[in-house]
Design a protein around this motif. Structure first.
Motif, PDB file in Angstrom:
ATOM      1  N   ASP A  53       0.889  -1.131   0.011  1.00  0.00           N
ATOM      2  CA  ASP A  53      -0.024   0.116   0.187  1.00  0.00           C
ATOM      3  C   ASP A  53       0.860   1.391  -0.110  1.00  0.00           C
ATOM      4  OD1 ASP A  53      -2.400  -1.460   0.119  1.00  0.00           O
ATOM      5  OD2 ASP A  53      -2.649  -1.294   2.236  1.00  0.00           O
ATOM      6  N   VAL A  54       2.122   1.234   0.794  1.00  0.00           N
ATOM      7  CA  VAL A  54       2.937   2.309   0.961  1.00  0.00           C
ATOM      8  C   VAL A  54       3.489   2.421  -0.596  1.00  0.00           C
ATOM      9  CG1 VAL A  54       4.965   3.320   1.558  1.00  0.00           C
ATOM     10  CG2 VAL A  54       3.243   2.267   3.327  1.00  0.00           C
ATOM     11  N   ILE A  55       3.951   1.454  -1.169  1.00  0.00           N
ATOM     12  CA  ILE A  55       4.352   1.551  -2.374  1.00  0.00           C
ATOM     13  C   ILE A  55       3.468   2.253  -3.432  1.00  0.00           C
ATOM     14  CG2 ILE A  55       5.492   0.297  -4.543  1.00  0.00           C
ATOM     15  CD1 ILE A  55       7.264   0.759  -1.832  1.00  0.00           C
ATOM     16  N   ASP A  56       2.198   1.914  -3.251  1.00  0.00           N
ATOM     17  CA  ASP A  56       1.386   2.499  -4.344  1.00  0.00           C
ATOM     18  C   ASP A  56       1.383   3.938  -4.100  1.00  0.00           C
ATOM     19  OD1 ASP A  56       0.500   0.071  -5.340  1.00  0.00           O
ATOM     20  OD2 ASP A  56      -1.221  -0.075  -3.968  1.00  0.00           O
ATOM     21  N   LEU A  57       1.638   4.334  -2.826  1.00  0.00           N
ATOM     22  CA  LEU A  57       1.784   5.734  -2.820  1.00  0.00           C
ATOM     23  C   LEU A  57       2.846   6.419  -3.580  1.00  0.00           C
ATOM     24  CD1 LEU A  57       0.865   8.455  -0.926  1.00  0.00           C
ATOM     25  CD2 LEU A  57       2.748   7.630   0.649  1.00  0.00           C
ATOM     26  N   VAL A  58       3.784   5.739  -3.729  1.00  0.00           N
ATOM     27  CA  VAL A  58       5.018   6.402  -4.639  1.00  0.00           C
ATOM     28  C   VAL A  58       4.464   6.163  -6.026  1.00  0.00           C
ATOM     29  CG1 VAL A  58       7.293   5.776  -5.166  1.00  0.00           C
ATOM     30  CG2 VAL A  58       6.639   5.532  -2.829  1.00  0.00           C
ATOM     31  N   HIS A  59       3.900   5.050  -6.499  1.00  0.00           N
ATOM     32  CA  HIS A  59       3.573   4.919  -7.962  1.00  0.00           C
ATOM     33  C   HIS A  59       2.340   6.076  -8.360  1.00  0.00           C
ATOM     34  CE1 HIS A  59       5.151   1.083  -9.186  1.00  0.00           C
ATOM     35  NE2 HIS A  59       5.311   0.794  -8.063  1.00  0.00           N
ATOM     36  N   SER A  60       1.819   6.656  -7.400  1.00  0.00           N
ATOM     37  CA  SER A  60       0.981   7.861  -7.669  1.00  0.00           C
ATOM     38  C   SER A  60       1.847   9.117  -8.287  1.00  0.00           C
ATOM     39  CB  SER A  60       0.183   8.363  -6.489  1.00  0.00           C
ATOM     40  OG  SER A  60       0.930   9.107  -5.621  1.00  0.00           O
ATOM     41  N   ASN A  61       3.254   9.272  -8.050  1.00  0.00           N
ATOM     42  CA  ASN A  61       4.002  10.149  -8.661  1.00  0.00           C
ATOM     43  C   ASN A  61       5.086   9.622  -9.679  1.00  0.00           C
ATOM     44  OD1 ASN A  61       3.417  11.204  -5.525  1.00  0.00           O
ATOM     45  ND2 ASN A  61       2.871  12.785  -7.155  1.00  0.00           N
ATOM     46  N   TRP A  62       4.805   8.714 -10.277  1.00  0.00           N
ATOM     47  CA  TRP A  62       5.943   7.675 -10.900  1.00  0.00           C
ATOM     48  C   TRP A  62       6.558   8.557 -11.841  1.00  0.00           C
ATOM     49  CZ3 TRP A  62       8.058   3.652  -9.054  1.00  0.00           C
ATOM     50  CH2 TRP A  62       8.826   2.797 -10.036  1.00  0.00           C
ATOM     51  N   ARG A  63       5.743   9.243 -12.652  1.00  0.00           N
ATOM     52  CA  ARG A  63       6.334   9.845 -13.846  1.00  0.00           C
ATOM     53  C   ARG A  63       7.486  11.048 -13.136  1.00  0.00           C
ATOM     54  NH1 ARG A  63       1.414  11.046 -18.051  1.00  0.00           N
ATOM     55  NH2 ARG A  63       0.852   8.893 -18.638  1.00  0.00           N
ATOM     56  N   GLU A  64       7.122  11.409 -11.966  1.00  0.00           N
ATOM     57  CA  GLU A  64       7.984  12.494 -11.409  1.00  0.00           C
ATOM     58  C   GLU A  64       9.173  11.780 -10.852  1.00  0.00           C
ATOM     59  OE1 GLU A  64       6.028  15.543  -9.479  1.00  0.00           O
ATOM     60  OE2 GLU A  64       4.266  14.543  -9.875  1.00  0.00           O
ATOM     61  N   PRO A  76      14.791   7.619 -13.090  1.00  0.00           N
ATOM     62  CA  PRO A  76      14.914   5.976 -13.177  1.00  0.00           C
ATOM     63  C   PRO A  76      16.002   5.534 -11.920  1.00  0.00           C
ATOM     64  CG  PRO A  76      15.383   7.110 -15.067  1.00  0.00           C
ATOM     65  CD  PRO A  76      15.238   8.249 -14.147  1.00  0.00           C
ATOM     66  N   LEU A  77      16.954   6.422 -11.263  1.00  0.00           N
ATOM     67  CA  LEU A  77      17.362   5.817 -10.139  1.00  0.00           C
ATOM     68  C   LEU A  77      16.621   5.520  -9.116  1.00  0.00           C
ATOM     69  CD1 LEU A  77      20.353   5.190  -9.107  1.00  0.00           C
ATOM     70  CD2 LEU A  77      20.467   7.593  -8.272  1.00  0.00           C
ATOM     71  N   GLY A  78      15.403   6.623  -8.967  1.00  0.00           N
ATOM     72  CA  GLY A  78      14.444   6.291  -7.936  1.00  0.00           C
ATOM     73  C   GLY A  78      13.669   5.150  -8.128  1.00  0.00           C
ATOM     74  N   ARG A  79      13.232   5.128  -9.278  1.00  0.00           N
ATOM     75  CA  ARG A  79      12.442   3.978  -9.732  1.00  0.00           C
ATOM     76  C   ARG A  79      13.012   2.465  -9.280  1.00  0.00           C
ATOM     77  NH1 ARG A  79       9.631   5.839 -15.514  1.00  0.00           N
ATOM     78  NH2 ARG A  79       8.914   7.723 -15.103  1.00  0.00           N
ATOM     79  N   ALA A  80      14.354   2.510  -9.741  1.00  0.00           N
ATOM     80  CA  ALA A  80      15.244   1.266  -9.433  1.00  0.00           C
ATOM     81  C   ALA A  80      15.067   1.098  -7.627  1.00  0.00           C
ATOM     82  CB  ALA A  80      16.703   1.680  -9.744  1.00  0.00           C
ATOM     83  N   ALA A  81      15.109   1.978  -6.939  1.00  0.00           N
ATOM     84  CA  ALA A  81      15.298   1.537  -5.555  1.00  0.00           C
ATOM     85  C   ALA A  81      13.798   1.467  -5.202  1.00  0.00           C
ATOM     86  CB  ALA A  81      15.697   3.184  -4.866  1.00  0.00           C
ATOM     87  N   VAL A  82      12.830   1.926  -5.808  1.00  0.00           N
ATOM     88  CA  VAL A  82      11.342   1.292  -5.618  1.00  0.00           C
ATOM     89  C   VAL A  82      11.196  -0.007  -5.878  1.00  0.00           C
ATOM     90  CG1 VAL A  82       8.987   1.585  -5.951  1.00  0.00           C
ATOM     91  CG2 VAL A  82      10.441   3.924  -5.787  1.00  0.00           C
ATOM     92  N   ARG A  83      11.707  -0.414  -7.109  1.00  0.00           N
ATOM     93  CA  ARG A  83      11.634  -1.827  -7.621  1.00  0.00           C
ATOM     94  C   ARG A  83      12.232  -2.669  -6.420  1.00  0.00           C
ATOM     95  NH1 ARG A  83       7.360  -1.560 -10.851  1.00  0.00           N
ATOM     96  NH2 ARG A  83       7.664  -0.647 -12.872  1.00  0.00           N
ATOM     97  N   ILE A  84      13.496  -2.227  -5.975  1.00  0.00           N
ATOM     98  CA  ILE A  84      14.160  -3.072  -4.877  1.00  0.00           C
ATOM     99  C   ILE A  84      12.989  -3.287  -3.860  1.00  0.00           C
ATOM    100  CG2 ILE A  84      15.631  -3.042  -3.099  1.00  0.00           C
ATOM    101  CD1 ILE A  84      17.969  -1.824  -4.989  1.00  0.00           C
ATOM    102  N   VAL A  85      12.361  -2.211  -3.271  1.00  0.00           N
ATOM    103  CA  VAL A  85      11.419  -2.530  -2.098  1.00  0.00           C
ATOM    104  C   VAL A  85      10.443  -3.640  -2.416  1.00  0.00           C
ATOM    105  CG1 VAL A  85       9.959  -1.416  -0.753  1.00  0.00           C
ATOM    106  CG2 VAL A  85      11.866  -0.270  -1.196  1.00  0.00           C
ATOM    107  N   GLU A  86       9.788  -3.299  -3.727  1.00  0.00           N
ATOM    108  CA  GLU A  86       8.930  -4.367  -4.423  1.00  0.00           C
ATOM    109  C   GLU A  86       9.364  -5.625  -4.348  1.00  0.00           C
ATOM    110  OE1 GLU A  86       8.107  -2.555  -7.882  1.00  0.00           O
ATOM    111  OE2 GLU A  86       6.371  -1.254  -7.211  1.00  0.00           O
ATOM    112  N   ALA A  87      10.526  -5.783  -4.960  1.00  0.00           N
ATOM    113  CA  ALA A  87      11.183  -7.239  -4.954  1.00  0.00           C
ATOM    114  C   ALA A  87      11.273  -8.049  -3.619  1.00  0.00           C
ATOM    115  CB  ALA A  87      12.478  -7.197  -5.705  1.00  0.00           C
ATOM    116  N   ARG A  88      11.788  -7.348  -2.492  1.00  0.00           N
ATOM    117  CA  ARG A  88      11.934  -7.660  -1.441  1.00  0.00           C
ATOM    118  C   ARG A  88      10.432  -7.811  -0.705  1.00  0.00           C
ATOM    119  NH1 ARG A  88      17.278  -5.179   1.416  1.00  0.00           N
ATOM    120  NH2 ARG A  88      16.970  -7.133   2.787  1.00  0.00           N
TER     121      ARG A  88
END
Length: 325
Positions: free
Chosen positions: A134-145, A148-160
């Motif tokens: 649910d918290v990661i969904d909060l991040v995806h609400s601003n995905w376009r902003e 790529p480096l930040g998106r990579a960090a978010v994907r790590i959290v998703e993977a874990r």
């Protein structure tokens, strides 16, 4: 101590913001080298001071927003340090929510997303997978902003998070997306003011490797274990000597996998390296991994030529666990 008796400026100027940033940089260095336990009280004290100034002092709109954004980074780091130290979950979460609130007030999308990823990591560690997603969904609400480096960090959290839920296909997919985003960033992480602290090449390789570690430890697939070991070894080669906690966490997990798949000789060498890195580090996450390693060693039957070394390793790991307590 609340720090309410400390002198505070009645007006915030750019030099005040710069000074706060310098202190945060020092806290980050301490965290990397020694873990969160030793410095978190100082972080929390300065955070309370910074928040009090934000409420009481005057400033131009630009300076105020920068102050709030910087305070959000400090709250993010304080929450992370409390998480790493094994404090009560509510303590870490309180500072991380504060970080999100401060970043939102500053209209700083990047710092808000970064604090949310830290909160997601914490929730995942606690096994609260649904809340983490649910918290990661909060991040995806601003995905376009988010770069790529930040998106990579978010994907790590998703993977874990997926790994904790034993959703292996989703975990592997998120790791692949992480690698794609990191490649697209064209950065090694050090130049990014928000994401660089935990998004250099070593952390990207290592953190995604830690997600794959859960899968390799669970499914018993030798090829998966070898792939994960190779990734973690590559991450270790990128970790600077000063990042002692990252080095210790990575090498201890390499040792766990090596011993688990029957490569005891290599595992014993990795244990020595990991314990050397762990000296002077105080981290509940490292303590948890050392306990996992101890359990694996306890159930390992060595060939006679390695029996003595295995016994010594068991004793050294047990001593390291006690030193972390």
């Amino acid at each position: 101590m609340s720090g309410s008796g400390l002198h505070a400026p009645t007006r915030i100027e750019w030099p005040h913001v710069d000074a706060l940033k310098r202190s945060i940089a020092l806290f980050e260095e301490w965290d990397h080298q020694h873990g969160g336990e030793l410095a978190r009280a100082a972080m929390v004290g300065q955070l309370e001071w910074a928040c009090r100034i934000a409420r009481r002092a005057s400033a131009t709109e630009a300076v105020r927003r920068s102050w709030l954004s910087t305070a959000a980074r400090l709250a993010d780091l304080a929450g992370w340090a409390c998480f790493d130290s094994g404090d009560e979950p509510g303590t870490a979460q309180r500072y991380l929510v504060t970080a999100i609130q401060l970043a939102s007030e500053a209209e700083d999308v990047q710092q808000r997303a970064h604090a949310a990823t830290t909160l997601g990591r914490h929730l995942t560690y606690l096994g609260q997978v649904s809340d983490a997603l649910d918290v990661i969904d909060l991040v995806h609400s601003n995905w376009r902003e988010i770069p790529p480096l930040g998106r990579a960090a978010v994907r790590i959290v998703e993977a874990r998070t997926y790994a904790r839920h034993h959703d292996w296909p989703a975990c592997v997919r998120a790791v692949g997306q992480c690698d794609e985003e990191f490649s697209a960033s064209g950065l090694d992480g050090t130049g990014d003011p928000v994401w660089g602290y935990y998004a250099d090449a070593g952390q990207i390789l290592g953190d995604a490797g830690h997600a794959l570690f859960d899968m390799a430890m669970t499914n018993g697939d030798r090829r998966q274990a070898d792939t994960t070991i190779n990734r973690l070894q590559s991450a270790y080669s990128y970790h600077p000597v000063q990042a002692a906690r990252s080095r210790a966490l990575t090498m201890i997990r390499i040792a766990c996998l090596q011993v688990r798949i029957g490569n005891l000789a290599s595992g014993l060498n990795s244990i020595q390296a990991g314990l050397a890195d762990a000296r002077g580090v105080h981290s509940s996450r490292l303590r948890d991994d050392l306990r996992t390693l101890g359990s694996i060693l306890a159930s390992t039957d060595p060939e006679p030529s390695l029996a003595g070394e295995l016994a010594a390793a068991r004793a050294h790991v047990a001593d390291a666990v006690r030193s972390q307590a």
